[in-house]
Design an enzyme around this catalytic site. Structure first.
Site, PDB file in Angstrom:
ATOM      1  N   SER A  83       0.706  -1.056  -0.093  1.00  0.00           N
ATOM      2  CA  SER A  83       0.224   0.189  -0.373  1.00  0.00           C
ATOM      3  C   SER A  83       0.730   1.532  -0.406  1.00  0.00           C
ATOM      4  O   SER A  83       1.850   1.449   0.241  1.00  0.00           O
ATOM      5  CB  SER A  83      -0.835   0.243   1.665  1.00  0.00           C
ATOM      6  OG  SER A  83      -0.137  -0.112   2.585  1.00  0.00           O
ATOM      7  N   GLY A 129      -3.449   7.446  -5.795  1.00  0.00           N
ATOM      8  CA  GLY A 129      -3.790   8.808  -5.791  1.00  0.00           C
ATOM      9  C   GLY A 129      -3.338   9.612  -5.961  1.00  0.00           C
ATOM     10  O   GLY A 129      -4.316  10.802  -6.911  1.00  0.00           O
ATOM     11  N   ASP A 143      -7.419  11.382  -1.097  1.00  0.00           N
ATOM     12  CA  ASP A 143      -6.335  11.332  -2.204  1.00  0.00           C
ATOM     13  C   ASP A 143      -7.101  12.552  -2.917  1.00  0.00           C
ATOM     14  O   ASP A 143      -7.448  13.382  -3.998  1.00  0.00           O
ATOM     15  CB  ASP A 143      -6.258   9.922  -3.134  1.00  0.00           C
ATOM     16  CG  ASP A 143      -5.547   9.158  -2.147  1.00  0.00           C
ATOM     17  OD1 ASP A 143      -4.700   9.860  -3.312  1.00  0.00           O
ATOM     18  OD2 ASP A 143      -5.993   8.130  -2.699  1.00  0.00           O
ATOM     19  N   LYS A 166      13.875  -6.549  -8.001  1.00  0.00           N
ATOM     20  CA  LYS A 166      13.550  -7.881  -7.810  1.00  0.00           C
ATOM     21  C   LYS A 166      12.081  -7.732  -9.054  1.00  0.00           C
ATOM     22  O   LYS A 166      11.201  -6.286  -7.767  1.00  0.00           O
ATOM     23  CB  LYS A 166      12.906  -8.247  -7.011  1.00  0.00           C
ATOM     24  CG  LYS A 166      13.836  -8.935  -6.160  1.00  0.00           C
ATOM     25  CD  LYS A 166      15.205  -9.680  -6.458  1.00  0.00           C
ATOM     26  CE  LYS A 166      15.920 -10.415  -5.996  1.00  0.00           C
ATOM     27  NZ  LYS A 166      16.901 -11.808  -6.763  1.00  0.00           N
ATOM     28  N   LYS A 200      11.366  -8.036 -19.084  1.00  0.00           N
ATOM     29  CA  LYS A 200      11.078  -9.104 -18.147  1.00  0.00           C
ATOM     30  C   LYS A 200       9.600  -8.845 -17.770  1.00  0.00           C
ATOM     31  O   LYS A 200       9.484  -9.760 -17.382  1.00  0.00           O
ATOM     32  CB  LYS A 200      11.769  -9.783 -17.195  1.00  0.00           C
ATOM     33  CG  LYS A 200      12.073 -10.829 -16.159  1.00  0.00           C
ATOM     34  CD  LYS A 200      11.932 -11.049 -14.800  1.00  0.00           C
ATOM     35  CE  LYS A 200      14.205 -11.011 -15.021  1.00  0.00           C
ATOM     36  NZ  LYS A 200      14.808 -10.901 -13.838  1.00  0.00           N
ATOM     37  N   GLY A 252      -8.613  20.379  14.399  1.00  0.00           N
ATOM     38  CA  GLY A 252      -8.477  19.376  14.929  1.00  0.00           C
ATOM     39  C   GLY A 252      -9.828  18.645  16.053  1.00  0.00           C
ATOM     40  O   GLY A 252     -10.714  19.608  15.969  1.00  0.00           O
ATOM     41  N   CYS A 263     -10.156  26.920  11.860  1.00  0.00           N
ATOM     42  CA  CYS A 263     -10.987  25.802  11.916  1.00  0.00           C
ATOM     43  C   CYS A 263     -10.384  25.981  13.748  1.00  0.00           C
ATOM     44  O   CYS A 263     -10.468  27.081  14.750  1.00  0.00           O
ATOM     45  CB  CYS A 263     -10.720  24.827  11.882  1.00  0.00           C
ATOM     46  SG  CYS A 263     -12.592  23.685  12.828  1.00  0.00           S
ATOM     47  N   HIS A 300     -11.568  26.598   6.129  1.00  0.00           N
ATOM     48  CA  HIS A 300     -10.910  25.647   5.278  1.00  0.00           C
ATOM     49  C   HIS A 300     -10.425  25.531   4.402  1.00  0.00           C
ATOM     50  O   HIS A 300     -10.217  25.653   3.588  1.00  0.00           O
ATOM     51  CB  HIS A 300     -10.974  23.853   5.848  1.00  0.00           C
ATOM     52  CG  HIS A 300     -11.289  22.794   7.463  1.00  0.00           C
ATOM     53  ND1 HIS A 300     -10.178  22.625   7.437  1.00  0.00           N
ATOM     54  CD2 HIS A 300     -11.980  23.037   8.273  1.00  0.00           C
ATOM     55  CE1 HIS A 300     -10.530  22.045   8.961  1.00  0.00           C
ATOM     56  NE2 HIS A 300     -12.108  22.395   8.919  1.00  0.00           N
ATOM     57  N   GLU A 356      -7.190  25.585   3.419  1.00  0.00           N
ATOM     58  CA  GLU A 356      -6.713  24.841   2.860  1.00  0.00           C
ATOM     59  C   GLU A 356      -7.367  23.533   1.514  1.00  0.00           C
ATOM     60  O   GLU A 356      -6.363  22.979   0.448  1.00  0.00           O
ATOM     61  CB  GLU A 356      -5.968  24.181   3.582  1.00  0.00           C
ATOM     62  CG  GLU A 356      -6.968  22.341   4.357  1.00  0.00           C
ATOM     63  CD  GLU A 356      -7.409  23.749   5.700  1.00  0.00           C
ATOM     64  OE1 GLU A 356      -7.789  22.258   6.474  1.00  0.00           O
ATOM     65  OE2 GLU A 356      -7.387  24.196   5.501  1.00  0.00           O
TER      66      GLU A 356
END
Length: 540
Positions: A13, A18, A71, A187, A223, A354, A381, A507, A509
């Site tokens: 993972s 994203g 994402d 690998k 390969k 938060g 916030c 917010h 951002e």
């Protein structure tokens, strides 16, 4: 008919599906195509809204109030694809819809099964984005191939090709080729096994994007192509980026991924226009100056918890041809240590959002230090609410001032529960969410940053500035610089006598892009640069 691109991941993972999906969207848009973006998440939560930032990272909020996967922030920063609740589906949301249909009798007494009922619901979510005028729908599947919870989604995207025609679908698999230092070689076997699992399900990848620390080399690429049954030119190397995530689209363009996609899908695409992105990378690599911003939060040890904050600071730095160095500080650290020591050498302080009481007193101490030392401060916030608490205690003399979220018995609840929240009992999807209008006071710093007095920003909160204290705050020097159109909710507070002290309930951002830094972040970094220059002149 819209074409469909499905992006899956294998081996491990956190490979960056994203970012890769967003980069593909950007490249196709830059070739004149109309793109839609979507994320399918296999976990059972109905949405990410109640998930811990330690497990999930930030919750990204859309204009329509949807609480989505982080994402989707990449999708908005890289592309112009309009996002809505249709852009993020979880297993929980899919199953809830199926169960609601069963309760209404829509299946006419039939046995409800994963196939076809759940897979049909997933397919409907995917195909719904392919509305008239859309050229390409890019659907990212969360998780890793082999995860049991992802099987219904893989089965659904396999079936999409049967419904719309294989020529209208493209499967891209993002995988990892690890380099073993002891063996001194890369690998390819994990990639072969990952593709093998996909093929057992019935999906043959058309393109493999290979994450690697070192150059893949022609031999390894050949390969992989041979054993994974893909053409040699469809094995795309994606090396780790040295400077910035914004290098990813340029790296994929160098390997002609956009041309490969448009040729395979027969898309009527123009020439790739990405010179401005190349110029952006030049400014990122060669900034003229640096500035240090402290971010004091409670989830600092998880970088993705404040992902959009960090990206927005970077964007603001780009707009000033500067590099923003972020000093990440755990709020609890400030509860026991002297802020003058912990925050020494910073040019600005940002306290993000938060929930919960942990770390609050550390944030309050940090804000007091910034206010009294006239260091530029930006609160977002909870960062606004903490600024209000600090000001009430240390300027208004209300020693026990607090938020009713943290102290139900406080004699001075300068932050209180929104009226509309007082009857709410459920946690998920019940906050004040999505885009809300705000009217700014003329000649305020916020209005100067925006260049207008009317703005709209995204919200995610339950508590607000207590209007009963507004006059007392204004007399002491902190003004309500922005309010809801009704005038009832304070959205922005400022201290005009401070060089730059702005805190907002929303917010910002979530609306910043690399080529269009959010006005408040841009203004904050500009103030921090001025402070940095002042410090430098004093030291000389």
């Amino acid at each position: 008919m819209a074409k469909h691109i499905f992006v899956t991941g294998g081996v491990v993972s956190s490979l960056g599906k994203g970012l890769t999906s967003a980069s593909i969207g950007l490249l196709l848009e830059r070739r004149g195509l109309n793109v839609r973006m979507q994320k399918l998440d296999p976990y059972i939560n109905v949405d990410p809204g109640t998930m811990s930032p330690y497990q999930h990272g930030e919750v990204y909020v859309l204009d329509d109030g949807s609480e989505t996967d982080l994402d989707l922030g990449h999708y908005e920063r890289f592309t112009n694809s309009p996002l809505s609740k249709k852009s993020n589906y979880t297993t929980g949301r899919i199953y809830r819809s199926v169960i609601e249909k069963e309760r209404r009798g829509e299946y006419l007494g039939g046995t409800v099964q994963v196939v076809p009922h759940v897979t049909d619901e997933i397919k409907a979510a995917v195909l719904d984005l392919g509305e008239p005028g859309v050229d390409v729908v890019i659907t990212e599947l969360g998780g890793t191939v082999g995860d049991i919870e992802g099987l219904p989604f893989l089965e659904a995207i396999r079936q999409v090709a049967l419904d719309v025609g294989r020529q209208n679908c493209l499967y891209i698999h993002l995988t990892l080729v690890p380099y073993l230092k002891a063996a001194r070689e890369a690998k390819t076997k994990p990639t072969q096994h990952s593709v093998g699992q996909l093929r057992q399900i019935g999906i043959q990848p058309d393109i493999l994007i290979v994450r690697t620390e070192r150059p893949l080399g022609r031999e390894n690429a050949e390969k992989i192509a041979l054993f994974c049954n893909v053409e040699k030119n469809a094995v795309i190397e994606e090396m780790d980026k040295e400077f910035s995530i914004y290098e990813v689209p340029l790296g994929l363009a160098e390997h002609k991924l956009d041309r490969l996609i448009t040729d395979r899908l027969g898309l009527p695409a123009g020439e790739l226009k990405i010179d401005d992105w190349r110029e952006l990378m030049q400014s990122i690599r060669h900034p003229k100056q640096e500035v240090t911003i402290a971010v004091v939060g409670k989830y600092i040890d998880h970088r993705d918890a404040y992902k959009s904050i960090y990206e927005s600071l970077d964007h603001a730095g780009f707009s000033h041809n500067s590099r923003v160095l972020v000093k990440r500080i755990e709020a609890e650290e400030l509860e026991e240590q002297d802020p003058e020591i912990v925050l020494s050498g910073i040019d600005g302080l940002l306290v993000p959002g938060g929930f919960g009481y942990r770390g609050i007193e550390g944030k309050v101490k940090a804000i007091q230090f910034a206010r009294e030392c006239e260091i530029p401060y930006f609160g977002i916030c909870l960062g606004m609410q903490c600024a209000v608490i600090e000001f009430a205690r240390n300027r208004l003399g209300l020693a026990e001032a607090n938020s009713s979220e943290f102290s139900a018995e406080t004699p001075d609840p300068v932050i209180c529960l929104l009226e509309e929240q007082k009857t709410v009992t459920d946690k998920g999807g019940t906050m004040r969410l999505g885009t809300q209008p705000c009217q700014l006071v003329e000649n305020s710093r916020a209005a100067a940053c925006y260049g207008t007095s009317e703005v709209s920003e995204r919200h995610r909160h339950r508590y607000e500035f207590n209007p009963e204290y507004e006059q007392a705050f204004e007399k002491a020097g902190m003004i309500a610089a922005g309010k809801s159109p009704s005038g009832k909710l304070v959205e922005v507070v400022e201290i005009p006598a401070h060089p730059w002290f702005v805190a907002v309930q929303f917010h910002p951002e979530f609306k910043s892009k690399p080529h269009a830094a959010h006005p408040l972040f841009r203004g904050f970094v500009e103030a921090a640069l001025r402070y940095h220059q002042q410090r430098a002149s004093v030291s000389v």
